[in-house]
Design an enzyme around this catalytic site. Structure first.
Site, PDB file in Angstrom:
ATOM      1  CG  MET A 165      42.640  39.862  41.468  1.00  8.59           C
ATOM      2  SD  MET A 165      43.673  40.875  40.370  1.00  8.59           S
ATOM      3  CE  MET A 165      42.693  42.368  40.294  1.00  8.59           C
ATOM      4  CG  ASP A 220      40.771  34.318  52.169  1.00  4.90           C
ATOM      5  OD1 ASP A 220      39.895  33.428  52.096  1.00  4.90           O
ATOM      6  OD2 ASP A 220      41.390  34.735  51.184  1.00  4.90           O
ATOM      7  CB  VAL A 243      35.045  36.750  47.611  1.00  2.61           C
ATOM      8  CG1 VAL A 243      35.546  37.395  48.891  1.00  2.61           C
ATOM      9  CG2 VAL A 243      33.687  37.306  47.219  1.00  2.61           C
ATOM     10  CD  GLU A 260      34.310  37.913  39.412  1.00  2.00           C
ATOM     11  OE1 GLU A 260      33.891  38.394  38.356  1.00  2.00           O
ATOM     12  OE2 GLU A 260      34.343  38.570  40.477  1.00  2.00           O
ATOM     13  CE  LYS A 274      32.152  38.716  42.772  1.00  2.72           C
ATOM     14  NZ  LYS A 274      33.415  39.160  43.377  1.00  2.72           N
ATOM     15  CB  SER A 290      36.901  41.135  36.014  1.00  2.95           C
ATOM     16  OG  SER A 290      36.634  39.745  36.036  1.00  2.95           O
ATOM     17  CG  HIS A 294      38.001  45.652  36.991  1.00  2.00           C
ATOM     18  ND1 HIS A 294      37.971  45.715  35.616  1.00  2.00           N
ATOM     19  CD2 HIS A 294      38.624  44.478  37.294  1.00  2.00           C
ATOM     20  CE1 HIS A 294      38.532  44.632  35.119  1.00  2.00           C
ATOM     21  NE2 HIS A 294      38.941  43.878  36.121  1.00  2.00           N
TER      22      HIS A 294
END
Length: 717
Positions: A331, A350, A407, A409, A414, A436, A457
């Site tokens: 993503m 990252d 990053v 879920e 987060k 999401s 999103h």
């Protein structure tokens, strides 16, 4: 001069008609334009000092982009208020005017400076000579089938007479575009010249003795490639075309069969009668449900969303200059690519440099393909790639005006990156999460500036999927919303705005499509029947195939998290056991490991896993196609209505745009709420009650649906 067309007569006696529809960035065909053109044709025909006419555009944006779709939507809304004769008169007005143009007795040439689509191309085809600027970016086409209509200004009659029936059907049935050189090769246009010479070339043709007659008005005219019901080539074409069309459309788009009928019947008739046939089939589509629903959702409401229908009006424009992209996975890499394509500087962060560089390599691959296909110069590709900076250092985020986090879920992960990011970015920076499923309000608690925290999103693959779902947390402010919408406009995506909830709107409602299919697997319904019903209903992909694409592993973890979050409120479904068996017991994760509902052999096409029936035995009595289709489609629509009732959705428009462009809901319906209105709210409610009684509470009608049924209201006014 009229209000929509600038009119002048030059010293050579050539009338110059420059189309300039006021209040529009691109010329579109309105009733006023048709009336103005009709009056000017009378003047050209009756004035002996006029030798001929050149039709061009006064706008640099192009020639004519087609009919004003709001006008078309207005025509569909009046079908119950006017007589069939009046509806036909209005529908036939453009066709009648263009026929008058080509039979006015004076030579008429088109000088085309840019895009000419739909009615724009039909205007050109009605001219006796067609000159187009030598620009490979110019598109000429008849895309009406994409909104459930057919070309109603003579396109189904003139195009086959110019390029042959078989070839023209590819463009009429698929809405394909042609470039100027392609159109020249097919004989659709006569000249391709430099852009600054189009009007001069058109005038020269008239002054050199251009004839004021179309080839099809000559007694000696023959359609290229053959015509008539007895020609072997034509027989073969019309034997195969309906079957091929049915295979592609699954019978959901009546416009395709109407186009075939127009061409088949019309090519055997004189032009005047052929045009009447075309308009009758055009009116038939206006009287139906598919075209009005598609026009409203896919164009009118979609364009309104893209122009900022949900944007706070009191906020100044806030374009993104420097984006911090947290996470360089699939993503994050896709978001970095579309942002750089829009000219935005991207800091791609990252945990390791290897991961960050790999994320950038996604853009490298796409840009290399573009250069190889000659869609982009190497210099431009290098410039775009240079906008993406891979890093592992949060300090590199300094100066970013927008952050997008993609990053793992996990709430704690987060929260950690949020804190690290806010320590280095400016206080004015807006923070967006690409989650999401996790509620934005919950994630925002890790931020020191909750009013600047918002959900952004995306859908995978980011470079191809057109929708972006903007999610408002409980404390999200107008500045964050305006910033997010301006960013989405920059990257040329379509936004919808929704309020916070678990799964938000798209993920929550999309999940019901897969869940109901899994429920049926548990009941012993044949997997192939379920898949075929989904596809033939018009969904982009069958529910079991899309479950594999998303991954059964993700479905399991999302289900587990939802059970934990809802506790006693969670309503178990038979599908829970199906996913648990496939993932937990059989290690079938979906497409990602080659085993899911389908098998994915490395050297062949995927196929439904035969072992499903061993774990979920097939029932002796199988349901009808109608029942399976109804369960799949009603289940989604009911959840959409729940989202509207709960305030997750702000308006029906967002519901239908999000459904079609987010998870591939059947476009021919106009979206789930348009589908409910078309079925009839009362009828839909009655059927939902029956489904709830037979198959469970997932079909229980929301109070909003009952309320609308009692009041006799639709979801759209």
């Amino acid at each position: 001069m009229t209000n929509t067309i600038k009119f002048d007569i030059d010293s050579d006696g050539i009338a110059l008609l420059a189309i300039d529809v006021p209040g529009k960035s691109m010329n579109v065909i309105t009733q006023e334009f048709i009336s103005d053109l009709d009056g000017l044709i009378d003047k050209i025909a009756s004035d002996d000092t006029i030798k001929g006419a050149v039709i061009s555009s006064a706008k640099d944006s192009g020639f004519v982009a087609g009919a004003d779709l709001e006008m078309m939507l207005g025509m569909t809304a009046m079908v119950d208020k006017v007589s069939p004769e009046e509806l036909f008169r209005q529908a036939f007005s453009l066709s009648s005017t263009l026929r008058k143009l080509e039979t006015c007795g004076k030579p008429v040439a088109a000088a085309v400076n840019g895009v000419a689509m739909g009615g724009g191309l039909e205007i050109i085809l009605a001219c006796h000579h067609r000159v187009v600027a030598d620009n490979p970016k110019i598109n000429l086409g008849l895309p009406e089938v994409m909104v459930g209509l057919l070309p109603g200004g003579g396109g189904t009659q003139r195009l086959p007479r110019l390029m042959g029936i078989q070839m023209s059907l590819q463009y009429l049935l698929q809405g394909k575009n042609m470039k100027p050189q392609e159109a020249l090769g097919f004989g659709v246009i006569q000249q391709v010249v430099p852009a600054d010479e189009i009007v001069a070339a058109a005038k020269k043709w008239i002054l050199d003795g251009g004839k004021a007659e179309q080839p099809w008005d000559s007694k000696k005219f023959k359609i290229p490639g053959g015509s008539g019901v007895y020609d072997p080539n034509i027989v073969q074409t019309f034997i195969g075309a309906p079957a091929m069309t049915k295979k592609e459309t699954k019978g959901n788009y009546p416009a395709t069969l109407n186009i075939l009928s127009c061409v088949y019947e019309g090519h055997q008739l004189p032009m005047d009668k052929a045009l009447v046939v075309e308009s009758k089939y055009f009116c038939d589509l206006l009287l139906g449900d598919v075209a009005p629903n598609m026009i409203r959702t896919l164009f009118v409401n979609k364009q309104a969303a893209e122009k900022g229908a949900r944007r706070p009006k009191d906020q100044p424009e806030m374009k993104t200059k420097k984006l911090g992209m947290l996470g360089a996975g699939m993503m994050g890499a896709g978001i970095a690519y579309v942002s750089a394509m829009a000219g935005i500087e991207v800091i791609l962060l990252d945990m390791t440099m290897e991961a960050a560089e790999k994320g950038k390599s996604y853009s490298t691959g796409l840009l290399e393909k573009a250069v190889k296909r000659r869609k982009m110069s190497q210099e431009k590709a290098d410039g775009i790639l240079g906008l993406i900076k891979p890093t592992t250092e949060y300090a590199d985020l300094e100066g970013c005006d927008l952050i997008i986090e993609a990053v793992l879920e996990d709430v704690d992960v987060k929260a950690d990156v949020t804190a690290k990011t806010e320590a280095v970015v400016p206080e004015s920076c807006i923070y967006g999460s690409n989650t999401s499923t996790l509620p934005i309000t919950q994630l925002a608690k890790a931020s020191a500036r909750e009013d600047q925290f918002i959900g952004i999103h995306f859908f995978s693959p980011v470079d191809k999927m057109p929708l972006v779902e903007i999610i408002l947390g409980e404390n999200t402010g107008d500045v964050a919303l305006a910033k997010a919408l301006d960013y989405v406009a920059q990257i040329r995506k379509t936004p919808i705005v929704v309020n916070d909830s678990r799964g938000f709107y798209t993920s929550r409602c999309f999940g019901t499509y897969v869940q109901e299919a899994s429920n049926m697997i548990a009941e012993g319904v044949k997997p192939a029947l379920i898949e075929n019903c989904g596809v033939y209903a018009g969904m982009a992909v069958g529910p079991l195939a899309v479950a594999d694409e998303v991954s059964l592993e993700l479905s399991y973890h999302v289900g587990t998290a939802t059970k934990k979050a809802l506790g006693d409120k969670y309503v178990a479904q038979p599908s829970d056991k199906v996913i648990e068996v496939l993932y937990k017991e059989l290690d079938r994760k979906g497409k990602k490991n080659g085993h899911g509902f389908y098998e994915y052999p490395e050297d062949g096409k995927k196929y439904l896993w035969p072992g499903l029936s061993e774990h979920f035995p097939l029932a002796d009595e199988q349901p009808s196609q109608e029942e399976v289709t109804k369960r799949l489609m009603y289940r989604q629509a009911i959840e959409v209505i729940r989202c509207l009732e709960e305030g997750v959705l702000l308006a029906p428009e967002d519901a239908d745009i999000g459904a079609i462009f987010g998870w591939g809901f059947a476009p021919w319906t106009g979206g789930p709420l348009s589908m409910v209105d078309t079925i009839g709210v009362k009828e839909f409610l009655a059927e939902a009650d029956k489904l709830a009684n037979r198959f469970g509470p997932q079909f229980s009608p929301p109070a909003l649906l009952r309320d609308k049924a009692e009041k006799g209201e639709n979801f759209y006014a």
